[in-house]
Design an enzyme around this catalytic site. Structure first.
Site, PDB file in Angstrom:
ATOM      1  N   LYS A  19       0.804  -1.202   0.000  1.00  0.00           N
ATOM      2  CA  LYS A  19       0.000   0.000   0.000  1.00  0.00           C
ATOM      3  C   LYS A  19       0.853   1.275   0.000  1.00  0.00           C
ATOM      4  O   LYS A  19       0.659   2.165  -0.832  1.00  0.00           O
ATOM      5  CB  LYS A  19      -0.883  -0.032   1.252  1.00  0.00           C
ATOM      6  CG  LYS A  19      -1.740   1.151   1.457  1.00  0.00           C
ATOM      7  CD  LYS A  19      -2.233   1.153   2.879  1.00  0.00           C
ATOM      8  CE  LYS A  19      -1.042   1.275   3.834  1.00  0.00           C
ATOM      9  NZ  LYS A  19      -1.382   1.868   5.121  1.00  0.00           N
ATOM     10  N   THR A  20       1.785   1.331   0.915  1.00  0.00           N
ATOM     11  CA  THR A  20       2.601   2.539   1.015  1.00  0.00           C
ATOM     12  C   THR A  20       3.425   2.729  -0.255  1.00  0.00           C
ATOM     13  O   THR A  20       3.615   3.842  -0.730  1.00  0.00           O
ATOM     14  CB  THR A  20       3.534   2.454   2.233  1.00  0.00           C
ATOM     15  OG1 THR A  20       2.749   2.088   3.358  1.00  0.00           O
ATOM     16  CG2 THR A  20       4.192   3.782   2.494  1.00  0.00           C
ATOM     17  N   ASP A  29      -4.238   8.336   3.110  1.00  0.00           N
ATOM     18  CA  ASP A  29      -3.789   7.021   3.565  1.00  0.00           C
ATOM     19  C   ASP A  29      -4.732   6.510   4.656  1.00  0.00           C
ATOM     20  O   ASP A  29      -5.360   7.301   5.352  1.00  0.00           O
ATOM     21  CB  ASP A  29      -2.365   7.179   4.130  1.00  0.00           C
ATOM     22  CG  ASP A  29      -1.689   5.837   4.305  1.00  0.00           C
ATOM     23  OD1 ASP A  29      -2.204   4.839   3.781  1.00  0.00           O
ATOM     24  OD2 ASP A  29      -0.632   5.797   4.968  1.00  0.00           O
ATOM     25  N   GLU A  30      -4.835   5.213   4.804  1.00  0.00           N
ATOM     26  CA  GLU A  30      -5.636   4.623   5.891  1.00  0.00           C
ATOM     27  C   GLU A  30      -7.044   5.220   5.949  1.00  0.00           C
ATOM     28  O   GLU A  30      -7.537   5.593   7.017  1.00  0.00           O
ATOM     29  CB  GLU A  30      -4.953   4.833   7.247  1.00  0.00           C
ATOM     30  CG  GLU A  30      -3.519   4.316   7.327  1.00  0.00           C
ATOM     31  CD  GLU A  30      -3.426   2.835   7.626  1.00  0.00           C
ATOM     32  OE1 GLU A  30      -4.449   2.116   7.464  1.00  0.00           O
ATOM     33  OE2 GLU A  30      -2.331   2.375   8.000  1.00  0.00           O
ATOM     34  N   GLN A  75      -9.122  -3.642   8.079  1.00  0.00           N
ATOM     35  CA  GLN A  75      -8.213  -3.208   9.137  1.00  0.00           C
ATOM     36  C   GLN A  75      -8.742  -1.993   9.879  1.00  0.00           C
ATOM     37  O   GLN A  75      -7.982  -1.253  10.501  1.00  0.00           O
ATOM     38  CB  GLN A  75      -6.829  -2.905   8.561  1.00  0.00           C
ATOM     39  CG  GLN A  75      -6.115  -4.160   8.081  1.00  0.00           C
ATOM     40  CD  GLN A  75      -4.686  -3.875   7.656  1.00  0.00           C
ATOM     41  OE1 GLN A  75      -3.847  -3.529   8.492  1.00  0.00           O
ATOM     42  NE2 GLN A  75      -4.400  -4.016   6.377  1.00  0.00           N
ATOM     43  N   ARG A 100       0.284  -9.469  10.675  1.00  0.00           N
ATOM     44  CA  ARG A 100       1.579  -8.847  10.967  1.00  0.00           C
ATOM     45  C   ARG A 100       2.721  -9.825  10.738  1.00  0.00           C
ATOM     46  O   ARG A 100       3.872  -9.444  10.636  1.00  0.00           O
ATOM     47  CB  ARG A 100       1.668  -8.350  12.424  1.00  0.00           C
ATOM     48  CG  ARG A 100       0.727  -7.253  12.850  1.00  0.00           C
ATOM     49  CD  ARG A 100       0.686  -6.110  11.900  1.00  0.00           C
ATOM     50  NE  ARG A 100      -0.386  -6.270  10.930  1.00  0.00           N
ATOM     51  CZ  ARG A 100      -0.473  -5.598   9.791  1.00  0.00           C
ATOM     52  NH1 ARG A 100       0.461  -4.740   9.461  1.00  0.00           N
ATOM     53  NH2 ARG A 100      -1.461  -5.811   8.953  1.00  0.00           N
TER      54      ARG A 100
END
Length: 778
Positions: A55-56, A248-249, A283, A630
């Site tokens: 994503k980043t 973002d997010e 998430q 994670r």
DNA sequence: CTGCCTCTATTTTTT
DNA sequence: ATAGAGGCAG
């Protein structure tokens, strides 16, 4: 709601076509979906990025692409994150792609810091000055306490902290005092705080903030929204400036942030807005603090014709780990269906699940596993313990200390939340801006100077009565005999010190000034003399703060940056196991992840279930999903059959989430204890769901305890508590010979008038100099 | 005003 | 169990 505001004049932008740069370097190594997300620069775009799907990388490459294609200059891109850490990381990674152009990215930051920046430019339009102060939570509580007192509201029944939370909730949802009032009419209980005084308190609070030239975190967003709404010309400036917007997010955004974004996106018709939001509905774990998953779920509706790109190829975890994560999350409803998959055929190791007798044994077991992994060549840095609640951390720490395993706790008290840091900042702030009452109240008796509640009460009375800052009230009061001689002297020298520091600010290095303030005020000495175990650490922190100040030239500059961005430092690079909450782990990855405490009640948290029913359960499940994803290589689940909760031992059942794992990829061991396998029968049928449709804020007030409180208070309305001096006509002249009554000294006759200072012969205590706002005509 | 004692709450956390 | 906050006596 109309998304389409008329076009502004940037109809022709240079479309350096992608054809011209078919395969720029920065696209190398991206998969098809990722490149698509990078290259789709026209119109609204929603990137649904599953955990570990890059994503980043997409976000940063997209920015690099926009810059490289001359679609916009770096100062014309608005990129928003939630945390400073994320903003910093993004800046770094963009820098790696585009070099020094990243320095021009003035609009890369958190929602709050960008809002603050905009607000400072147009502060007058929302009733502030551009150097307004940003209040921290402590200041907020202090202020609320004062308001509660002024309204004579019992703080026991209606705690300030609770009201701060309620207000925060309103602000998260973009509600102004008036909106709350109208909601109030419509049966909402959120404004029922203090028997319906909630909306009034909110309005009073905002008024106080304005008069303090201050804003709290929520206001940064809200005031910005107001600014945009009330000043189309200002909004137009930003429409013109921001050619591209990236968020973002997005799943973590709340209503206020949504409104903020939508206003900024309205520069063009919704279907042509160059807004790109990246997120993962699976998430979303911050619903409890106002995040609206709906924002991401309805992006398509907000921006018709939005392109949706799913990133499902996971580059992080083994097949087994992904399978477990997918299986668990598939139990949630109302999600975009994404399926994570890997390229490689490697399933990896099975996940391990161990049931232990109690939490102590669990900690020991985890420690043993860690040592085992170390023997296999894994470093401690590759391992993390992810817990549901911070209370679980301690046991692990103890075990690690005993066994000499190096660890670090991530999260917990932030640097700027520490008492000593806030105290120091209060001193600095006051030096810079003497009329900042909340800061003065914080440190007036820290270190102890014999200025307790009684004295402060008098100061307040004087200040309120005349509507002047406390410092000014002090200057008046030390000229009178209102206070005892000791207090007067102390205050006098304290004021002298602040005057002195302010004067020195101009020609002293900032960090030297800071050091001087901390030393001369006796603050450093206070901790040096303290015998508590934490004192040395606090002194260390103060030193660190002063060091940090070396990077700034003036107090003003320092303070402006500090309220929004004061990172905890110390990135110790030592090899250590990380301990953190599941929430804190979002965005991170580790080879080996320990997930202890998977017990009903603890995880999923009973409270979450009780308060938010199925919605709460689903958020807990997303938390489980975050935890599992994670891990790159290995996961160790564990649970304690017995756990001490609030001091009492309680038997726990295995978490229902364990039942949701695919059994064939989980290796269960009972570590020698009497454990008859895991299994939680009929979990899903068991969930309370009556609250599902309701607003979470309302719910809190529907709890039995709350209802009871409300009932108790229904007819307990007090009218007392008007300030004595508020009935005094301020500025009405007092004359010599006039009979007056003083709050403390009783009746007397005025013998002299000197501005606001009166000399009075009191019947009981003789002649005193007092301040006029303390007396009433007799 | 300070220090000590009692009472209470106790998921998650950013800005 | 425990920490933090508020109340009360010295």
């Amino acid at each position: 709601m109309p998304h389409n505001i008329e076009q502004n004049n940037e109809n022709h932008r240079p479309i350096t076509s992608q054809l011209g740069q078919k395969n720029p370097d920065y696209l190398k190594g991206l998969n098809a979906e990722q490149s698509d997300a990078v290259l789709s620069t026209k119109g609204p775009l929603l990137v649904l990025a599953g955990a570990g799907t890059g994503k980043t990388r997409v976000l940063t490459t997209r920015i690099a692409h926009i810059l490289a294609s001359n679609l916009a200059r770096s100062s014309e891109i608005l990129s928003v994150t939630f945390t400073n850490k994320a903003a910093l990381e993004m800046r770094e990674r963009i820098g790696q792609l585009v070099g020094s152009s990243v320095e021009g990215m003035t609009w890369l930051g958190t929602f709050h810091s960008i809002s603050a920046k905009i607000l400072r430019r147009h502060a007058e339009l929302v009733g502030l000055k551009s150097d307004f102060t940003i209040l921290d939570t402590d200041d907020q509580i202090r202020l609320i306490k004062q308001l509660l007192k002024a309204e004579n509201i019992d703080e026991k029944r209606w705690p300030a902290r609770q009201f701060a939370n309620i207000m925060d909730g309103w602000k998260n949802r973009g509600l102004l005092p008036n909106d709350v009032r109208s909601t109030h009419a419509g049966m909402s209980h959120t404004s029922m705080f203090a028997n319906g005084l909630g909306d009034k308190l909110y309005a009073d609070y905002q008024a106080r903030l304005t008069s303090l030239n201050a804003a709290d975190f929520g206001d940064l967003l809200l005031l910005c929204i107001r600014l945009f709404r009330e000043n189309p010309d200002v909004l137009a400036i930003y429409h013109k400036r921001f050619k591209y917007m990236l968020v973002d997010e997005y799943q973590d955004s709340n209503v206020a942030q949504y409104l903020w974004l939508r206003l900024l996106a309205q520069g063009r018709p919704a279907s042509e807005a160059n807004i790109c939001v990246v997120g993962d509905d699976d998430q979303s774990i911050y619903g409890w603090r106002g995040a609206e998953v709906d924002n991401i779920l309805r992006f398509e509706k907000d921006f018709p014709g939005a392109k949706i790109i799913k990133l499902e190829r996971n580059y992080r975890s083994t097949g087994n780990i992904l399978e477990a994560a997918s299986k668990v999350i598939s139990n949630n409803e109302g999600r975009f269906s994404k399926v994570l998959h890997t390229d490689g055929g490697e399933k990896g190791e099975k996940l391990k699940l161990t049931s232990l007798w109690d939490s102590e044994e669990e900690a020991r077991h985890v420690s043993e596993q860690i040592e085992q992994l170390q023997r296999q060549g894994e470093v401690l840095n590759s391992m993390a313990i992810l817990v549901r609640t911070s209370a679980q951390m301690r046991e692990f720490e103890e075990s690690f200390i005993k066994l000499g395993i190096n660890y670090r706790v991530i999260g917990g008290a932030k640097f700027y939340e520490r008492r000593e840091i806030r105290d120091a900042l209060a001193y600095f702030r006051l030096t810079h801006q003497q009329d900042f009452d909340l800061a003065l109240e914080r440190i007036i008796n820290v270190p102890k100077r014999g200025l307790g509640n009684a004295t402060i009460e008098v100061l307040h009375l004087a200040a309120r009565g005349q509507n002047i800052p406390l410092m000014q009230a002090i200057r008046q009061l030390i000229e009178t005999e209102e206070l005892g001689a000791k207090q007067r002297n102390t205050l006098s020298s304290l004021i002298g010190q602040f005057d002195d520091w302010s004067a020195r600010a101009a020609n002293t290095e900032l960090f030297e000034l800071a050091e001087a303030i901390l030393d001369e005020s006796g603050y450093s000495a206070m901790w040096q003399n303290a015998k508590t175990a934490d004192a040395p650490g606090r002194l260390e922190n103060l030193k660190e703060l002063v060091n940090f100040m070396q990077e700034f030239k003036t107090l003003g500059e320092f303070l402006e940056h500090i309220s929004l961005v004061l990172e905890r430092s110390s990135n110790d690079s030592a090899d250590a196991v990380s301990i953190m909450t599941l929430h804190g782990a979002k965005g991170l990855e580790f080879n080996n992840v320990f997930l202890p405490g998977w017990e009903e009640g603890l995880f999923p948290s009973q409270r979450s279930l009780d308060e938010n029913g199925n919605k709460g359960l689903e958020e807990e499940r997303r938390l489980a999903y975050v935890g599992i994803t994670r891990a790159k290589k290995r996961i160790f689940f564990s649970l304690a059959q017995n756990r001490r909760i609030h001091g009492r031992y309680q038997t726990a059942l295995p978490s229902r989430f364990l039942d949701e794992l695919p059994p064939e990829i989980v290796e269960v061991s009972d570590s020698g204890s009497s454990f008859g396998g895991y299994g939680y029968g009929g979990a899903s049928g068991n969930v309370a769901s009556k609250f599902d449709e309701k607003d979470p804020f309302d719910k809190a007030y529907e709890s039995p305890a709350w209802k009871q409180r409300r009932a108790q208070n229904a007819d307990h309305k007090t009218i007392e508590g008007e300030f004595f001096e508020s009935s005094v006509d301020i500025g009405t002249g007092f004359r010599i010979g006039q009979r007056v009554i003083h709050l403390k000294f009783g009746e007397g006759v005025i013998t002299n008038v000197e501005g606001k200072k009166l000399s009075i012969d009191f019947n009981r205590v003789g002649r005193k100099k007092v301040l006029e706002s303390f007396v009433k005509k007799g």
